[in-house]
Every structure is written in structure tokens, then in C-alpha cells.
Design an enzyme around this catalytic site. Structure first.
Site, PDB file in Angstrom:
ATOM      1  N   ASP A 209      -5.727  10.742 -14.652  1.00 48.94           N
ATOM      2  CA  ASP A 209      -5.929  10.190 -13.304  1.00 48.94           C
ATOM      3  C   ASP A 209      -7.253  10.615 -12.686  1.00 48.94           C
ATOM      4  O   ASP A 209      -7.371  10.758 -11.470  1.00 48.94           O
ATOM      5  CB  ASP A 209      -4.787  10.606 -12.349  1.00 48.94           C
TER       6      ASP A 209
ATOM      7  N   ASN B 101       2.395   4.517 -20.333  1.00 50.88           N
ATOM      8  CA  ASN B 101       2.929   5.634 -19.547  1.00 50.88           C
ATOM      9  C   ASN B 101       2.020   6.097 -18.419  1.00 50.88           C
ATOM     10  O   ASN B 101       2.419   6.852 -17.561  1.00 50.88           O
ATOM     11  CB  ASN B 101       3.239   6.835 -20.455  1.00 50.88           C
ATOM     12  N   ALA B 102       0.773   5.691 -18.452  1.00 53.75           N
ATOM     13  CA  ALA B 102      -0.118   6.069 -17.354  1.00 53.75           C
ATOM     14  C   ALA B 102      -0.809   4.796 -16.895  1.00 53.75           C
ATOM     15  O   ALA B 102      -0.622   3.738 -17.470  1.00 53.75           O
ATOM     16  CB  ALA B 102      -1.129   7.099 -17.821  1.00 53.75           C
TER      17      ALA B 102
ATOM     18  N   HIS C 157      -4.497   2.981 -15.273  1.00 50.71           N
ATOM     19  CA  HIS C 157      -5.843   3.002 -14.735  1.00 50.71           C
ATOM     20  C   HIS C 157      -5.850   2.087 -13.530  1.00 50.71           C
ATOM     21  O   HIS C 157      -5.364   0.974 -13.608  1.00 50.71           O
ATOM     22  CB  HIS C 157      -6.845   2.416 -15.726  1.00 50.71           C
TER      23      HIS C 157
ATOM     24  N   THR D 146       7.317  10.241 -18.170  1.00 49.35           N
ATOM     25  CA  THR D 146       7.361   9.029 -17.358  1.00 49.35           C
ATOM     26  C   THR D 146       8.448   8.087 -17.883  1.00 49.35           C
ATOM     27  O   THR D 146       8.622   6.993 -17.381  1.00 49.35           O
ATOM     28  CB  THR D 146       6.014   8.282 -17.394  1.00 49.35           C
TER      29      THR D 146
ATOM     30  N   THR E  27       0.786  14.876 -23.581  1.00 51.78           N
ATOM     31  CA  THR E  27       1.300  13.611 -24.075  1.00 51.78           C
ATOM     32  C   THR E  27       1.485  13.770 -25.583  1.00 51.78           C
ATOM     33  O   THR E  27       1.265  14.863 -26.131  1.00 51.78           O
ATOM     34  CB  THR E  27       0.361  12.447 -23.699  1.00 51.78           C
TER      35      THR E  27
ATOM     36  N   ASP F   8     -15.688  11.708  -1.924  1.00 51.43           N
ATOM     37  CA  ASP F   8     -15.446  11.338  -0.517  1.00 51.43           C
ATOM     38  C   ASP F   8     -14.141  11.909   0.027  1.00 51.43           C
ATOM     39  O   ASP F   8     -14.006  12.123   1.231  1.00 51.43           O
ATOM     40  CB  ASP F   8     -15.426   9.810  -0.380  1.00 51.43           C
TER      41      ASP F   8
ATOM     42  N   GLY G  43     -15.978   6.294  -3.449  1.00 52.99           N
ATOM     43  CA  GLY G  43     -15.042   5.290  -2.950  1.00 52.99           C
ATOM     44  C   GLY G  43     -14.508   4.517  -4.133  1.00 52.99           C
ATOM     45  O   GLY G  43     -15.111   4.550  -5.208  1.00 52.99           O
TER      46      GLY G  43
HETATM   47  P1  GDP Z   1      -7.460   6.856 -14.279  1.00 54.93           P
HETATM   48  O1  GDP Z   1      -6.150   6.743 -14.974  1.00 54.93           O
HETATM   49  O2  GDP Z   1      -8.266   8.000 -14.801  1.00 54.93           O
HETATM   50  O3  GDP Z   1      -8.221   5.570 -14.255  1.00 54.93           O
HETATM   51  O4  GDP Z   1      -7.168   7.244 -12.774  1.00 54.93           O
HETATM   52  P2  GDP Z   1      -6.373   6.461 -11.607  1.00 54.93           P
HETATM   53  O5  GDP Z   1      -5.982   5.112 -11.970  1.00 54.93           O
HETATM   54  O6  GDP Z   1      -5.336   7.369 -11.079  1.00 54.93           O
HETATM   55  O7  GDP Z   1      -7.587   6.289 -10.586  1.00 54.93           O
HETATM   56  C1  GDP Z   1      -7.776   7.089  -9.583  1.00 54.93           C
HETATM   57  C2  GDP Z   1      -7.470   6.459  -8.236  1.00 54.93           C
HETATM   58  O8  GDP Z   1      -8.494   6.822  -7.357  1.00 54.93           O
HETATM   59  C3  GDP Z   1      -7.433   4.956  -8.145  1.00 54.93           C
HETATM   60  O9  GDP Z   1      -6.540   4.573  -7.130  1.00 54.93           O
HETATM   61  C4  GDP Z   1      -8.861   4.570  -7.768  1.00 54.93           C
HETATM   62  O10 GDP Z   1      -8.976   3.347  -7.102  1.00 54.93           O
HETATM   63  C5  GDP Z   1      -9.205   5.694  -6.860  1.00 54.93           C
HETATM   64  N1  GDP Z   1     -10.597   6.078  -6.909  1.00 54.93           N
HETATM   65  C6  GDP Z   1     -11.414   6.131  -7.992  1.00 54.93           C
HETATM   66  N2  GDP Z   1     -12.611   6.601  -7.652  1.00 54.93           N
HETATM   67  C7  GDP Z   1     -12.548   6.873  -6.319  1.00 54.93           C
HETATM   68  C8  GDP Z   1     -13.494   7.428  -5.391  1.00 54.93           C
HETATM   69  O11 GDP Z   1     -14.621   7.761  -5.705  1.00 54.93           O
HETATM   70  N3  GDP Z   1     -13.061   7.577  -4.100  1.00 54.93           N
HETATM   71  C9  GDP Z   1     -11.808   7.235  -3.695  1.00 54.93           C
HETATM   72  N4  GDP Z   1     -11.478   7.439  -2.416  1.00 54.93           N
HETATM   73  N5  GDP Z   1     -10.902   6.711  -4.537  1.00 54.93           N
HETATM   74  C10 GDP Z   1     -11.279   6.532  -5.838  1.00 54.93           C
END
Ligand code: GDP
Length: 426
Positions: A14, A39-40, A42, A131, A241, A335, A416
Site C-alpha cells: 500500500d 488479495n491487495a 492498487h 484477506t 504473503t 502531503d 496528492g
Molecule cells: P498500492 O497498492 O501500493 O498501489 O497502494 P494503494 O492502492 O493503497 O495506494 C495508496 C492510496 O493512497 C491510494 O488511495 C492512492 O490514491 C493514494 N495516494 C497515492 N499517492 C498519494 C499522495 O501522494 N497523496 C495522497 N494524499 N494520496 C495518495
């Protein structure tokens, strides 16, 4: 010289890999998922909306990119079909032109999910925090050679015969070990009709496809799921995992063992999060945790469950960078820390009275306590910043501190969730 790159997680997953793959796919013609399953998730935010991808490679949104599910993935026809339908409903085409499924990928069978839930229930308060998507039973069966290759779907009669044999064997465990209901072929017929049959047009010898892509010097992006600390061999076993999340495994899981990866982008989050059970040294609790969780919207993409949160863990992150042999880092979600007066960083662990700076053996990890340093916060909105020199000095200092501690350069910083909310450094 061929351009290829692996995007991997440095922490517990995540980290925001999905958004980085989505961004980088601009420069790559082929995107491959090489391990893990449904299970996870993006999370990708782009002009078409917000998407939670579980199995589909994040290159699926880019016209012209060929997405591949390699032999190392846990191919779950049910999850995959639901995901494909969801994307199509939102106007994202998923066709045999932009998605290839390796005929050597093994199928995650319906009973894998059941077994996952049954075993977690048996463990009661000693659960791994699965999960319950069937990943652990799937990989155990794969290595026991007790599942089915996706390519077998091309020969319906033999496929059914093979399933029948496996069903007999699996029913022994389901009924005699767990006292659960046995599976029937009728039940599996529905699964075949509803999900598996849709996979057939996407099946391909993806190894041959990738070798040809390599010969034509196409650029290939390899996309991991979860992070270094969840790797089966190098993570916090048994709270890992059941597959390898490392960049070193990428060529194998992708189906292109001859690939030499030149660029490994390790994704690190500006603070720590962890889903499920297991040691998590710098965990915050109570109100402090709630505030960080809320600010970062830290709820599981697949399960919706609140993630455990804490300050950045430089000990674990340095280890993650080493395990992944990352050649550069991306720091995400900076942020989210903007409202803090002071930002804590875990710089060492205290283990049985001694301060250590290495990531210890899993059982020792349970005994570790965090040693914190704090840095001054920047206390202003940085989500609109696109240039490193426009970041407040305190934010720059925070990034530099992490870079120095983990021993690798941070090339990108995200501020963001949107595609363009990125600061690139030199
Ligand atoms: P992944 O499995 O590694 O892709 O991680 P996630 O799907 O859990 O992604 C992380 C979450 O943080 C998602 O909801 C993204 O939209 C959000 N996100 C990613 N980069 C940023 C960031 O720089 N700032 C903020 N506020 N949210 C972010």
C-alpha cells in the site's frame, strides 16, 4: 539498450505503487504483473475516475500498452472477471489486444478461498490476518502441483477431468479436516461458465510474447504487489504473503527469466502503514493513529479495513531498499503529514536493552521498541507543489533525512493522489 523497470514496494504494501505504475506506463509499452493475486489492491486515480485494481496491471488505462499476467500470479478468474467488467462499465476497454494471460499461470480455485477462511477461523485469535482471498492455499497447492494451469481451459474435457481429480482430493481436506461441505462438479460448472470461460480469448504464450518484445527492444515495466516486508522469504514471516514480492523475482514470475532489470523503483510511503497481524514496531494507537489514518485515508483497498499506522520506520525501510536492490526511490503521500507540528521518525530499534539499526530476525522483531527522533513540520498545504525548490525547507529536510538514512536517492515525491501530483528531482 533495452529499457526495463520494476516497480516494487519497500515496506508492508500500500505504498502507492499503483499510481507510480500508472504514471510510468507512459514510457513503457508492456506492463507485467508477476506475483500475487486479488488479495491487495492498487488504487489508481486518473481522468476516467478512481479505480481499485487487484489483478489487472495498472497499464490497462493506457491505450497502446500491452498488459500481461505472468505465470507467477495467482490467477483468480472470478476476481479478474469482476474487475474486467467493472473497468469496461467505466469505459476502459479490456480486450485480447491489451491484456494477455499467461497460459502457464495457475488458477486460483473456488476452494482456495474457502480453505483460507476455514483455516483463519480454526486459528481463532492466532490468525495471520489473511484477506481470505485464497492466496496461501493457492500457492501451497501450486507448489504441491495440485492446481490447474490456465492453458488447460483450452481443452474443456481434459480440464474437467483434471478438476474432478483435484476435487476428490480436496474434498478429503474440506470434509475430514475442517468438517466443511464437499465441493461438487455442479458447483464448479457454474464457476467455469460464469468466470473461466471468459478467460480463454486472453490466453497466450506470454513467454514467447515477451521474448519477442525483448528482441524488438520494447520497454517492459514489471509491477509488484505488496512490499519487501511481506516477501515470503525476506519479510516478517509468517505474516507475509505466500509469494515473492522482490524485484529479483520479477523476471521469473513475469515469464521472462532472461530479463536483466536495469531500473528498480522502490516505493516508500512518507509514514508507515500495515494491514493485518504481525509485528509493527512503530505502530501508533488512539487519537494520534486515528488522525493519521484519516488524513491518509488508510483503509484497505480490498477489504476496507482500517490500516495500522505509524511514523516512517527508517530501519525497516533501509532493509526494504536492500532487499529490493532499489536503484531509486519514490516517496509517496508527503502531503498527508502537512498538518503535523513535529514529525517523528523511527531511527533505531531497542531490542533487549540495546539499540540496533539493523532489521532483525522476525521473532526478535516482536520484542523491538522504536527509538524516535523528531523533525519540525512544515504546517502548510503542499499538494499544489510541483517543483522541489518550492517545497518548504522543512519538507525538503524530511526527504533528505530519509534519503540519507536508507542510502538511496529519492527521485519522485508524490503530494496528492492525482496523476500529476508529483515532484521530480533531477
Ligand atoms: P498500492 O497498492 O501500493 O498501489 O497502494 P494503494 O492502492 O493503497 O495506494 C495508496 C492510496 O493512497 C491510494 O488511495 C492512492 O490514491 C493514494 N495516494 C497515492 N499517492 C498519494 C499522495 O501522494 N497523496 C495522497 N494524499 N494520496 C495518495
Amino acid at each position: 539498450m533495452m529499457n526495463n523497470c520494476a516497480i516494487v514496494g519497500i515496506n508492508w504494501g500500500d505504498e502507492g505503487k499503483g499510481r507510480m505504475v500508472d504514471l510510468l506506463t507512459r514510457d513503457y509499452q508492456v506492463v507485467v504483473r508477476y506475483q500475487g493475486g486479488g488479495n491487495a489492491g492498487h488504487t489508481v486515480v486518473n481522468e476516467k475516475g478512481k479505480f481499485a485494481l487487484h489483478l489487472l496491471p495498472s497499464g490497462i488505462f493506457r491505450p497502446g500498452v500491452v498488459n500481461v499476467l505472468g505465470p507467477g500470479v495467482a490467477l483468480d478468474p472470478e476476481n479478474l472477471w469482476v474487475e474486467m467488467e467493472d473497468l469496461r462499465a467505466k469505459g476502459v476497454p479490456v480486450t485480447p489486444e491489451n491484456l494477455l494471460i499467461s497460459d502457464r499461470a495457475s488458477l486460483l480455485l473456488p476452494w482456495h478461498r474457502d480453505l483460507d477462511a476455514l483455516e483463519e477461523a480454526r486459528l481463532a485469535d492466532k490468525q495471520y490476518g489473511s484477506t481470505k482471498q485464497g492466496i496461501a492455499p493457492f500457492y501451497s497447492d501450486k507448489y504441491q502441483k495440485k492446481t490447474v494451469l490456465a492453458g488447460e481451459l483450452r481443452r474443456p474435457e481434459e480440464f474437467r477431468e483434471h478438476l474432478r481429480e483435484l476435487l476428490e482430493w480436496k474434498n478429503l481436506t474440506l470434509t475430514k479436516v475442517y468438517g466443511a461441505e464437499p465441493y461438487t462438479m455442479e458447483k464448479l460448472e457454474r464457476w467455469i461458465g460464469d468466470y473461466c470461460s471468459h478467460m480463454v480469448p486472453f490466453l497466450a504464450d506470454t513467454g514467447a510474447f515477451l521474448r519477442e518484445a525483448q528482441r524488438q527492444e520494447k520497454s517492459i515495466l514489471l509491477e509488484a504487489q505488496l512490499g519487501a516486508l511481506r516477501d515470503l522469504d525476506y519479510g516478517i514471516y509468517p505474516y507475509t504473503t505466500s509469494s515473492s514480492t522482490t524485484a529479483a523475482y520479477a523476471p521469473i514470475g513475469a515469464g521472462l527469466p532472461s530479463l536483466r532489470i536495469s531500473r528498480v523503483v522502490g516505493v516508500v510511503k512518507a509514514y508507515s502503514t500495515c494491514v493485518g497481524e504481525g509485528p509493527f514496531v512503530c505502530e501508533l494507537f488512539g487519537e494520534e493513529a486515528e488522525k493519521l489514518r484519516e488524513a491518509g485515508q488508510e483503509y484497505g483497498a480490498k477489504t476496507g479495513r482500517p490500516r495500522r499506522v505509524g511514523p516512517i520506520d527508517l530501519v525497516a525501510t533501509r532493509y526494504g531498499v536492500q532487499v529490493q536492490a532499489a536503484t531509486e526511490l519514490t516517496l509517496t503521500k508527503l502531503d498527508v503529514l502537512s498538518s503535523l507540528d513535529e514529525i517523528p521518525l523511527c531511527v533505531r530499534y531497542r531490542l533487549r536493552g540495546e539499540e540496533i539499526d539493523y532489521f532483525p530476525y522476525p521473532a526478535d522483531l516482536e520484542e523491538c521498541e522504536p527509538v524516535y527522533e523528531t523533525m519540525k513540520g512544515w504546517k502548510c498545504d503542499i499538494s499544489g507543489v510541483r517543483d522541489w525548490w518550492d517545497l518548504p525547507r522543512e519538507a525538503q529536510a524530511y526527504v533528505n533525512r530519509i534519503e540519507n538514512a536508507v542510502g538511496q536517492v529519492i527521485r519522485c515525491i508524490s503530494v496528492g493522489p492525482e496523476r500529476h501530483s508529483i515532484i521530480r528531482r533531477g
